[in-house]
Design a protein around this motif. Structure first.
Motif, PDB file in Angstrom:
ATOM      1  N   GLU A 107       0.786  -1.195  -0.069  1.00 37.36           N
ATOM      2  CA  GLU A 107      -0.043  -0.069   0.021  1.00 37.36           C
ATOM      3  C   GLU A 107       0.782   1.389  -0.083  1.00 37.36           C
ATOM      4  N   TYR A 108       1.877   1.165   0.828  1.00 36.40           N
ATOM      5  CA  TYR A 108       2.643   2.590   0.966  1.00 36.40           C
ATOM      6  C   TYR A 108       3.484   2.719  -0.454  1.00 36.40           C
ATOM      7  N   VAL A 109       4.059   1.671  -0.946  1.00 38.64           N
ATOM      8  CA  VAL A 109       4.633   1.580  -2.362  1.00 38.64           C
ATOM      9  C   VAL A 109       3.690   2.458  -3.625  1.00 38.64           C
ATOM     10  N   LYS A 110       2.688   1.651  -3.494  1.00 40.87           N
ATOM     11  CA  LYS A 110       1.567   2.200  -4.387  1.00 40.87           C
ATOM     12  C   LYS A 110       1.196   3.801  -4.124  1.00 40.87           C
ATOM     13  N   ALA A 111       1.129   3.975  -3.052  1.00 42.94           N
ATOM     14  CA  ALA A 111       0.827   5.446  -2.786  1.00 42.94           C
ATOM     15  C   ALA A 111       1.584   6.273  -2.893  1.00 42.94           C
ATOM     16  N   TRP A 112       2.999   5.950  -2.611  1.00 45.89           N
ATOM     17  CA  TRP A 112       4.326   6.661  -3.215  1.00 45.89           C
ATOM     18  C   TRP A 112       4.346   7.075  -4.577  1.00 45.89           C
ATOM     19  N   CYS A 113       4.160   6.011  -5.638  1.00 40.31           N
ATOM     20  CA  CYS A 113       4.255   6.116  -7.000  1.00 40.31           C
ATOM     21  C   CYS A 113       3.136   6.843  -7.379  1.00 40.31           C
ATOM     22  N   ALA A 114       1.700   6.874  -7.028  1.00 40.54           N
ATOM     23  CA  ALA A 114       0.552   7.493  -7.366  1.00 40.54           C
ATOM     24  C   ALA A 114       1.096   8.899  -6.972  1.00 40.54           C
ATOM     25  N   CYS A 115       1.443   9.294  -5.722  1.00 42.32           N
ATOM     26  CA  CYS A 115       1.572  10.466  -5.538  1.00 42.32           C
ATOM     27  C   CYS A 115       2.650  11.366  -6.605  1.00 42.32           C
ATOM     28  N   LYS A 116       3.843  10.498  -6.630  1.00 40.88           N
ATOM     29  CA  LYS A 116       4.681  11.182  -7.629  1.00 40.88           C
ATOM     30  C   LYS A 116       4.419  11.548  -8.813  1.00 40.88           C
ATOM     31  N   ILE A 117       3.530  10.647  -9.461  1.00 46.58           N
ATOM     32  CA  ILE A 117       3.082  10.912 -10.975  1.00 46.58           C
ATOM     33  C   ILE A 117       1.899  11.919 -10.685  1.00 46.58           C
ATOM     34  N   MET A 118       1.060  12.091  -9.832  1.00 45.67           N
ATOM     35  CA  MET A 118      -0.176  13.035  -9.582  1.00 45.67           C
ATOM     36  C   MET A 118       0.454  14.306  -9.766  1.00 45.67           C
ATOM     37  N   SER A 119       1.731  14.673  -8.824  1.00 43.88           N
ATOM     38  CA  SER A 119       2.503  15.644  -8.844  1.00 43.88           C
ATOM     39  C   SER A 119       2.634  16.534 -10.109  1.00 43.88           C
ATOM     40  N   LYS A 120       3.169  15.451 -11.126  1.00 42.19           N
ATOM     41  CA  LYS A 120       3.140  16.186 -12.385  1.00 42.19           C
ATOM     42  C   LYS A 120       2.052  16.048 -13.063  1.00 42.19           C
ATOM     43  N   LEU A 121       1.083  15.300 -13.254  1.00 40.97           N
ATOM     44  CA  LEU A 121      -0.143  15.265 -14.096  1.00 40.97           C
ATOM     45  C   LEU A 121      -1.040  16.418 -13.723  1.00 40.97           C
ATOM     46  N   TYR A 122      -1.244  16.655 -12.393  1.00 35.62           N
ATOM     47  CA  TYR A 122      -2.221  17.647 -11.768  1.00 35.62           C
ATOM     48  C   TYR A 122      -1.461  18.856 -11.179  1.00 35.62           C
ATOM     49  N   GLY A 123      -0.144  19.285 -11.401  1.00 39.94           N
ATOM     50  CA  GLY A 123       0.402  20.483 -10.932  1.00 39.94           C
ATOM     51  C   GLY A 123       0.459  20.459  -9.488  1.00 39.94           C
ATOM     52  N   LEU A 124       0.804  19.515  -8.806  1.00 40.50           N
ATOM     53  CA  LEU A 124       0.811  19.690  -7.276  1.00 40.50           C
ATOM     54  C   LEU A 124       2.061  19.897  -6.785  1.00 40.50           C
ATOM     55  N   GLY A 125       2.864  20.269  -7.318  1.00 35.95           N
ATOM     56  CA  GLY A 125       4.191  20.592  -6.794  1.00 35.95           C
ATOM     57  C   GLY A 125       5.297  19.684  -7.367  1.00 35.95           C
ATOM     58  N   VAL A 126       6.470  19.814  -6.772  1.00 36.08           N
ATOM     59  CA  VAL A 126       7.425  18.774  -7.174  1.00 36.08           C
ATOM     60  C   VAL A 126       7.480  17.469  -6.896  1.00 36.08           C
ATOM     61  N   PRO A 127       7.614  16.577  -7.463  1.00 37.89           N
ATOM     62  CA  PRO A 127       7.753  15.252  -7.301  1.00 37.89           C
ATOM     63  C   PRO A 127       8.391  14.873  -5.958  1.00 37.89           C
ATOM     64  N   ASN A 128       9.522  15.572  -5.720  1.00 38.92           N
ATOM     65  CA  ASN A 128      10.244  15.202  -4.630  1.00 38.92           C
ATOM     66  C   ASN A 128      10.042  16.052  -3.477  1.00 38.92           C
ATOM     67  N   GLY A 129       8.362  16.599  -3.269  1.00 34.84           N
ATOM     68  CA  GLY A 129       8.038  17.606  -2.385  1.00 34.84           C
ATOM     69  C   GLY A 129       7.388  16.707  -1.006  1.00 34.84           C
TER      70      GLY A 129
END
Length: 983
Positions: A122-144
């Motif tokens: 679950e934590y790995v899935k969430a990590w990868c999802a948030c990383k790509i969401m930052s790029k797709l939806y302009g939610l900040g930097v992927p490493n933020g």
């Protein structure tokens, strides 16, 4: 249904995210994303765009929970604790429901209910999802953002293969199947984002918080932390239990803030880590971390163990958090900051929310995590406001804790209204009705109003400054807008969902604004009705609020009506008894003018004719609205006067008995008398009550006003005798709680006395049944008649039928009577612009906003337009809002994602539990069969579904004839077609 959760695949997770975002602009029900300004803070060799997020708990258990928090604005995630006991073994130890966050928060669950390998995925899935969401939806930097592990509870378990594999995988997931699967799915779904996907680091976490059970020895805590620092090379926080404060300190803080009912003894304080052992240990651990180039700090604090005394949760012990934990945790922070001269890093959890997050951060305490605030209505959406608050502050690397600042914050918390416990227990927030299967959105304020006033609509009209239209809408159902706008008991406000945010919408005050600003124009626009000529003619006995309201409703319908009032003025108790500082003559006169406009005949100074006389005079319908004017009896010797007569004489300008005044009773009338006595020149005014303030029946608002005016309170006493300027009272004590939690007073045989020249008996008025029996009207054993009496077309309403009641209850009775005479229920004309749009309603979710002049229209959540509280508060997103083809919105419960925590049941405005009472989607036949309470469906092969509905289980063919109601069939078809990622 089963409490065991079934995680969704990464592909399903991403499909859900993208499909919902494309359709609604939301992610897992969070509609307003947080867009950081670009500032970052360093921590653990990483960076965070906001220094806050969810604490280890229900909001970091599943991937979708973390994703929802990230979309809302969280950037520091303390992942739910893992330990050697997990999965079904641990879930079997948790009683359900396990969360109660109605006010301060309680829970009886602790570690992840998944298996440790599932938690890792679950934590790995969430990590990868948030990383790509930052790029797709302009939610900040992927490493933020940062993931912070939480582990417990003993060194053997932490070093064991299960947890060790978890730690190693979180530190570097590159070779794990789940990380590789996530990267592969992302490449397939988003080929244009190849570089961003390839840049996703497999280092999921570089830090850990050691979660310690109560009773964990200091030596074990130090061994585990040393292992995590030296052997695993992890930045390490040690979570401290509030018991570090010591029993006396914790007990005194909670007692002085109104939490004296929270039960705990000193055994945890004796068994837990002691302060004298903790400080040198923390110095040693800090040095070990510093020597290895790692960060060390303390997490303040764990939840607080207390006893279950009133059936709050189905366990013997539970853990307290939220607003009552804030003063304890800030006191811990202040003490430890002094000990370490502000140099030791402190992470925070314990009642943080939008009202105090900036104060904590300004003191140098961060990261800040929270659980209670996002468990309340608004849910993860609350993070957006918190992120916006913090984003306006200056960001700088950790430079120490402001010792004086956190000490001042700890002290001020003990006086903060949002952390103090109310004097009185919470009123019942829920409606009496059960939640309907479909079309459940409702405004609980309206449901809590006896006349079902169209509250969100007139609030919205006032927001648009359309006061005449607002007043016109109010007077469709409310004949006394000035009276109810001034002294209404406003039960609507106790139901307001905003109670769970900050303060209720000031509904009564808004009504008064509409009345004051819209009255002249409304009066000018009124038109007299065509008179009814079919012979109906109504007599109303009593010219108080109930009688006035009945005359208004009937006159508006063109039915001739005569009001017989034995006094020299209309208005009843509000005009003749309630003190002028509560309501003015002018306000009451304006309400009477509304009635008289429609032609009611008024006969003042006229005793009520008998029923037979009235019928002989041609009256076809008779309504007794005579109130409850018989004084309650206080059988003690001395100078004792009944409260109604005393207040009536005082308001009429007559001389009344004063001196040192004691008011015996605890209702609103007692508060009026106690306050009026001081204004009239009493030397002192003391309210004498046999229970404590907590059990007093008066509205909390009236109690607070009495305190502000200087009324003294003598609690836990029963009056015995007034003589020689003294009132002798027997001291009482509270007995054990009854089944409703109410504690009856028990005599102690001890006595006390106070200065007293006048005793005002405010012990409850009664209905004088003689008037009814003399007219042949049947009464019950309490002397009270039914609304429809045994005499044809003779009715009774208001206090005369209810006993002492509220003005608005009298108006409701008046409307029932008028409807009976008219023969129909009038249609309410609601202007089109009285409705907020769905977007406007959603925009207010999750925003804390205390009352201030002119903003009530902005504070109303418009629950009749958008409720979905059950979806907001579900940590696991198991209650989903489904949009039907006709644009209606319905709630679907997703069985596989629910662990029966019960949080949605706490906040649903109905007397229901959505996780059991809303239409449910099942994943398996086993889940369907064991969930006999849930109506819902299980998809089968092709276009068939297995349905449980209205107590019947049957297969339905969606391509052919079936037994499904049309709206349920449309619901199922919509889920299958547009929400396939839920299956």
């Amino acid at each position: 249904m089963s409490e065991l959760m079934t995680p969704i695949s990464f592909r399903q997770l991403m499909t859900w995210i993208t499909a919902e975002y494309d359709r609604e602009g939301s992610v897992f029900g969070v509609h307003r994303p947080f867009h950081p300004s670009g500032k970052t803070l360093p921590i653990f060799g990483e960076t965070i765009e906001t220094p806050f997020g969810p604490a280890a708990g229900p909001n970091t258990q599943l991937a979708q929970n973390i994703v929802a928090g990230y979309f809302g604005g969280a950037r520091f995630f303390e992942l739910k604790t893992v330990q050697k006991m997990d999965g079904a073994e641990l879930a079997a130890c948790i009683n359900r429901p396990c969360i109660l966050a109605e006010d301060e928060c309680y829970n009886c669950e602790w570690s992840t209910e998944l298996t440790v390998p599932q938690a890792f995925e679950e934590y790995v899935k969430a990590w990868c999802a948030c990383k790509i969401m930052s790029k797709l939806y302009g939610l900040g930097v992927p490493n933020g953002f940062v993931f912070n592990m939480s582990v417990g509870y003993d060194l053997e378990g932490v070093k064991g293969e299960k947890v060790d594999t978890f730690l190693n995988g979180m530190m570097n997931a590159a070779e794990t199947p789940i990380f590789q699967e996530c990267i592969s799915v992302l490449h397939e779904l988003f080929p244009a984002e190849k570089d961003a996907i390839d840049a996703i680091s497999p280092r999921i976490s570089r830090s850990v918080t050691l979660s310690t059970l109560h009773g964990c020895p200091p030596e074990e805590i130090e061994r585990i932390a040393t292992y995590l620092i030296e052997e695993k090379g992890l930045h390490t926080f040690v979570k401290c239990n509030p018991t570090l404060l010591g029993y006396e300190t914790a007990r005194s803080i909670l007692d002085e803030m109104g939490y004296d009912y929270i039960a705990f003894d000193d055994h945890h304080f004796k068994e837990d880590l002691q302060y004298k052992d903790a400080v040198p240990m923390f110095h040693r651990l800090e040095k070990r971390a510093t020597d290895r180039g790692l960060e060390f700090g303390l997490k303040l604090s764990n939840t607080f163990p207390v006893d279950v005394k009133a059936g709050e949760l189905p366990s013997e012990e539970m853990y307290m958090a939220g607003k009552s934990l804030f003063p304890l945790t800030t006191t811990m922070a202040a003490r430890l900051s002094r000990e370490f001269d502000g140099k030791l890093r402190l992470s925070y959890a314990g009642g943080a929310d939008a009202f105090n997050i900036d104060k904590l951060f300004t003191c140098g305490i961060w990261p800040i995590t929270m659980a209670t605030t996002e468990l309340k209505p608004g849910g993860y959406q609350r993070f957006t406001q918190i992120g916006e608050i913090l984003d306006k502050l200056d960001f700088a690397p950790f430079g120490g804790v402001d010792v004086l600042g956190i000490d001042a914050l700890a002290l001020s918390a003990r006086r903060d209204k949002y952390h103090l416990k109310d004097i009185k227990p919470l009123p019942r927030r829920k409606l009496l009705e059960k939640v309907p299967l479909m079309d459940c959105f409702t405004a609980p304020c309206e449901g809590g109003c006896p006349i079902r006033q169209d509250i969100p609509e007139y609030i919205e009209l006032c927001r648009k400054e359309k006061y005449t239209e607002a007043l016109a809408l109010i007077t469709e159902k409310n004949a006394l807008p000035f009276t109810t706008g001034t002294i209404c008991a406003h039960r609507c406000q106790t139901k307001c969902t905003r109670n769970y945010y900050d303060d209720p919408v000031q509904i009564r005050a808004t009504k008064l604004i509409a009345a004051e600003k819209g009255y002249d124009d409304l009066m000018a626009s009124l038109k007299k009705p065509e008179p009814v000529t079919d012979g109906r003619k109504v007599a109303i006995i009593g010219g108080g609020p109930t009688g006035i309201a009945a005359a208004y409703f009937l006159g508006r319908a063109g039915i001739p009506v005569t009001v017989f009032e034995q006094s020299h003025k209309l208005g009843g108790v509000p005009r003749l008894v309630i003190p002028g500082f509560r309501i003015s003559e002018e306000a009451i006169e304006k309400d009477i003018a509304l009635m008289t406009f429609y032609g009611a005949e008024v006969k003042l100074n006229t005793p009520a004719p008998s029923v037979s006389e009235l019928k002989a005079m041609g009256y076809t319908h008779i309504f007794f609205a005579v109130g409850a004017g018989k004084a309650g009896q206080l059988d003690i010797p001395g100078n004792v006067v009944p409260v109604i007569q005393w207040l009536r004489d005082l308001k009429a300008g007559k001389e009344v008995s004063l001196g040192h005044v004691a008011v015996v009773g605890g209702g609103n009338t007692a508060m009026d008398a106690a306050r009026a006595a001081l204004r009239a020149g009493a030397k002192t005014s003391t309210l004498v009550y046999r229970r404590t303030k907590k059990y007093i029946p008066a509205d909390a608002e009236e109690l607070e006003l009495a305190v502000e005016d200087g009324v003294r309170f003598l609690e836990l006493v029963a009056p015995v005798e007034q003589a020689n300027g003294k009132l002798k009272c027997e001291v009482m004590k509270l007995g054990d709680p009854d089944e409703k939690g109410r504690r009856s007073p028990v005599p102690t045989g001890e006595f006390t006395e106070i200065d007293c020249d006048t005793v005002i008996a405010a012990v409850g008025e009664r209905v004088d049944s003689d008037l009814f029996t003399a007219n042949g009207i049947e009464v019950n054993t309490k002397g009270i008649p039914e609304f429809r009496t045994n005499l044809e077309n003779v009715f009774v309403g208001g206090d005369a039928m209810r006993g002492p009641a509220t003005v608005v209850e009298g108006i409701a009775d008046a409307q029932y009577f008028a409807n009976a005479v008219i023969g129909s229920v009038p249609t309410v004309n609601i202007p089109d612009d009285a409705h907020a749009t769905r977007d406007e309603a959603i925009a207010r979710k999750g925003v804390l906003c205390p009352p201030r002049a002119g903003c009530e229209g902005e504070r109303c959540l418009h629950c009749n337009t958008v409720c979905q509280v059950c979806a907001d508060v579900c940590p696991n997103r198991a209650n989903v809002v489904i949009t039907l083809p006709d644009s209606r919105h319905e709630i679907l419960h997703v069985d596989r994602m629910c662990n029966e925590c019960g949080n949605c049941a706490v906040f649903c405005p109905y007397d229901s539990a959505p996780y059991r009472n809303k239409f449910t989607l099942f994943l398996t036949r086993e889940g369907f069969d064991e969930s006999t309470e849930n109506q819902g469906f299980l998809p089968l092969e092709g276009r068939k579904v297995l349905v449980r509905l209205d107590g019947k289980v049957f297969e339905a063919d969606l391509d052919g004839q079936n037994q499904l109601p049309a709206d349920v069939e449309a619901f199922i078809l919509t889920v299958l077609k547009d929400y396939a990622y839920l299956l």
